[in-house]
Every structure is written in structure tokens, then in C-alpha cells.
Design an enzyme around this catalytic site. Structure first.
Site, short mmCIF file in Angstrom:
data_model
loop_
_atom_site.label_atom_id
_atom_site.label_comp_id
_atom_site.label_asym_id
_atom_site.label_seq_id
_atom_site.Cartn_x
_atom_site.Cartn_y
_atom_site.Cartn_z
N ASP A 141 1.41 -5.94 -9.34
CA ASP A 141 2.50 -6.74 -8.79
C ASP A 141 3.19 -7.48 -9.93
OD1 ASP A 141 2.08 -6.05 -6.11
OD2 ASP A 141 0.69 -7.70 -5.79
N ASP A 161 6.18 -2.92 -2.03
CA ASP A 161 6.02 -3.84 -0.90
C ASP A 161 7.35 -4.06 -0.17
OD1 ASP A 161 3.34 -4.13 -1.60
OD2 ASP A 161 3.71 -5.94 -2.77
#
Length: 165
Positions: free
Chosen positions: A117, A136
Site C-alpha cells: 500500500d 483497493d
């Protein structure tokens, strides 16, 4: 079905390319933080061993494989459902975004053991501690699109053609 496949591939590639550029080429993994448009957009290195926002991220090897299996099961179910039902183009695109994003995160779990991330967004004096990735965004947009744009899955009944007199 062509839209589904195209958007699956595009979402997967955009996510993987963005992770490579930001985390490896820009060396975010080493420097840990890059302010892009503070406070709205920042790059912060993150290793997500759980689901969204690190929930259930105990980091055990068993949970890693359970999350991989769950993602593959959901991707398979969405793909089969879209193949077997007559869904509008926007639903096909949404399904492609969801599956492409999920498969990109699965690849991360297979390669690294966790999901990479790097996106962090804050606003209005609220400091957001969470990081996420492009996959995401695609997963969320795809799920929302499936809710909004999927039909009943039935094909429209064909009217019998009138024979010319």
C-alpha cells in the site's frame, strides 16, 4: 464479456505498474514517505497483512492463504455470474475492475506475503493514518458499480417477427 476481460486486465496492470513505480522506482520502500500534494495526497509505505485498512492483520501464514483463497473464490463467483447472466456493459466493466483489483492484491500476497500500500489521503485537519493502493480503489468502485448497474440477469424476451404479407 469483452468489457469485463479488458477492464480486469487494465485494472490489474495499472495497480501493478503504480506499485512498481512508487514503491520500487521512487524508492518509497526505503524512504517511507513522500509528500505529493499535502495533506490531500501523500505516499506512505505500507504492508497490509489483513483486509482493508489492515483489519484482521495478525500476519500469520494461515491468514495469508485464507485471504488469497477468499479473494480467488469471490473473483471466480463474480466471473461465473457475469458469464452466465446478461448484465449491462457498466456491470461488466464494474466486475472487471473488482476482479482486476482483487487479483492484483492476490499477486502481492503471493510475491511478498502482504499487500503493498502507498496512498494516503487526509483533509480538513483530519490526519488519516491508513494507506491503500490503486487496486483497493478498483475493488471499491467495482463493487459499487455492480450494486448500481447490475440488472436482473435475464435476457429481454424476443418478440416474434411478423412475416411480411
Amino acid at each position: 464479456m469483452r468489457s469485463f476481460i479488458l477492464f480486469t486486465v487494465v485494472a490489474f496492470l495499472i495497480d501493478q505498474i503504480s506499485k512498481y513505480v512508487v514503491i520500487h522506482a521512487m524508492e518509497l520502500a526505503r524512504i517511507r514517505s513522500i509528500d505529493v500534494l499535502p495533506p490531500l495526497l501523500n505516499f506512505r509505505y505500507g504492508e497490509n497483512r489483513g483486509i482493508n485498512f489492515g483489519l484482521f492483520g495478525g500476519g500469520s501464514e494461515a491468514s495469508r492463504w485464507i485471504l488469497i483463497a477468499l479473494a480467488l473464490l469471490i473473483c471466480t463467483a463474480v466471473t461465473i455470474w457475469l458469464m452466465r447472466s446478461a448484465q449491462p456493459r457498466l456491470a461488466q466493466i464494474s466486475g472487471g475492475l473488482l476482479v482486476g483489483g482483487a487479483m492484483a492484491n492476490v499477486l502481492d500476497r503471493l510475491i511478498y506475503g502482504y499487500v503493498l500500500d502507498f496512498l494516503n489521503m487526509s483533509c480538513c485537519t483530519i490526519k488519516n493514518p491508513f494507506v491503500f493502493n490503486v487496486a483497493d480503489i478498483f475493488i471499491f468502485a467495482g463493487a459499487l458499480g455492480l450494486i448500481l448497474f447490475s440488472g436482473d440477469g435475464k435476457t429481454a424476451p424476443r418478440r416474434p417477427r411478423k412475416k411480411p404479407k
